[in-house]
Design a protein around this motif. Structure first.
Motif, PDB file in Angstrom:
ATOM      1  N   THR A 169       4.764  -1.050 -19.227  1.00 12.65           N
ATOM      2  CA  THR A 169       4.039  -0.680 -18.012  1.00 12.65           C
ATOM      3  C   THR A 169       3.192  -1.833 -17.470  1.00 12.65           C
ATOM      4  O   THR A 169       3.028  -1.956 -16.259  1.00 12.65           O
ATOM      5  CB  THR A 169       3.147   0.548 -18.258  1.00 12.65           C
ATOM      6  N   LYS A 170       2.694  -2.679 -18.350  1.00 14.77           N
ATOM      7  CA  LYS A 170       1.884  -3.816 -17.906  1.00 14.77           C
ATOM      8  C   LYS A 170       2.735  -4.793 -17.086  1.00 14.77           C
ATOM      9  O   LYS A 170       2.322  -5.253 -16.019  1.00 14.77           O
ATOM     10  CB  LYS A 170       1.264  -4.520 -19.111  1.00 14.77           C
ATOM     11  N   ALA A 171       3.933  -5.094 -17.563  1.00 20.97           N
ATOM     12  CA  ALA A 171       4.831  -6.010 -16.847  1.00 20.97           C
ATOM     13  C   ALA A 171       5.301  -5.390 -15.527  1.00 20.97           C
ATOM     14  O   ALA A 171       5.388  -6.074 -14.506  1.00 20.97           O
ATOM     15  CB  ALA A 171       6.021  -6.367 -17.721  1.00 20.97           C
ATOM     16  N   LEU A 224      -5.224  -3.321  -1.712  1.00 23.00           N
ATOM     17  CA  LEU A 224      -5.037  -2.060  -2.445  1.00 23.00           C
ATOM     18  C   LEU A 224      -5.230  -0.867  -1.519  1.00 23.00           C
ATOM     19  O   LEU A 224      -4.471   0.104  -1.590  1.00 23.00           O
ATOM     20  CB  LEU A 224      -6.029  -1.970  -3.611  1.00 23.00           C
ATOM     21  N   THR A 225      -6.218  -0.942  -0.661  1.00 23.59           N
ATOM     22  CA  THR A 225      -6.497   0.168   0.255  1.00 23.59           C
ATOM     23  C   THR A 225      -5.333   0.385   1.212  1.00 23.59           C
ATOM     24  O   THR A 225      -4.869   1.518   1.401  1.00 23.59           O
ATOM     25  CB  THR A 225      -7.799  -0.091   1.031  1.00 23.59           C
ATOM     26  N   ALA A 269       2.460  -5.574 -13.073  1.00 26.45           N
ATOM     27  CA  ALA A 269       2.292  -6.941 -12.578  1.00 26.45           C
ATOM     28  C   ALA A 269       3.319  -7.250 -11.489  1.00 26.45           C
ATOM     29  O   ALA A 269       3.006  -7.939 -10.508  1.00 26.45           O
ATOM     30  CB  ALA A 269       2.412  -7.934 -13.732  1.00 26.45           C
ATOM     31  N   SER A 270       4.528  -6.733 -11.638  1.00 29.19           N
ATOM     32  CA  SER A 270       5.564  -6.929 -10.616  1.00 29.19           C
ATOM     33  C   SER A 270       5.185  -6.237  -9.320  1.00 29.19           C
ATOM     34  O   SER A 270       5.364  -6.788  -8.233  1.00 29.19           O
ATOM     35  CB  SER A 270       6.909  -6.390 -11.108  1.00 29.19           C
ATOM     36  N   LEU A 294      -1.555   1.940 -11.663  1.00 26.69           N
ATOM     37  CA  LEU A 294      -0.167   1.501 -11.773  1.00 26.69           C
ATOM     38  C   LEU A 294      -0.113  -0.009 -12.008  1.00 26.69           C
ATOM     39  O   LEU A 294       0.587  -0.482 -12.898  1.00 26.69           O
ATOM     40  CB  LEU A 294       0.610   1.858 -10.505  1.00 26.69           C
ATOM     41  N   GLU A 295      -0.868  -0.766 -11.233  1.00 30.26           N
ATOM     42  CA  GLU A 295      -0.818  -2.229 -11.319  1.00 30.26           C
ATOM     43  C   GLU A 295      -1.415  -2.777 -12.611  1.00 30.26           C
ATOM     44  O   GLU A 295      -1.000  -3.829 -13.076  1.00 30.26           O
ATOM     45  CB  GLU A 295      -1.543  -2.848 -10.118  1.00 30.26           C
TER      46      GLU A 295
END
Length: 108
Positions: free
Chosen positions: A18-20, A36-37, A23-24, A53-54
């Protein structure tokens, strides 16, 4: 409004966790020059959901993750485990800088 610096995609194009994956998504969002907003409004989710998510700090629904990938142009491939390394090498050769593609192989 602050100017967003694009981020390069992660060096390993196969997101195995999930981290990778996050990052994508973040790199693609930043490449689209979206905050983000702005991105959360586009996706119809809370800003915190997109942050989760990010950063992979908390779970988000698969539907939200797939929608974010689709909106930001992140492709998802279902690669059987036994073929993962071959796909990884093929992707790496496609995204390598031109000088690295033309460099002689080690030992030659």
């Amino acid at each position: 409004m602050s100017r967003l610096k694009p981020l390069p995609p992660p060096p390993d194009l196969i997101a195995s966790d999930t981290k990778a994956f996050g990052a994508s998504i973040r790199a693609a969002r930043r490449g689209a020059h979206m905050t983000l907003t702005e991105a959360s409004l586009l996706l119809g989710v809370a800003r915190q959901t997109l942050t989760n998510l990010e950063t992979a700090k908390s779970s988000v629904s698969l539907d939200t993750a797939l929608r974010a990938a689709r909106e930001f142009g992140v492709s998802i491939l279902a690669v059987p485990g036994g073929q993962r390394e071959g796909v990884r090498r093929a992707l790496a050769s496609m995204t390598a800088p031109d000088d690295a593609k033309n460099a002689p192989s080690p030992g030659k």
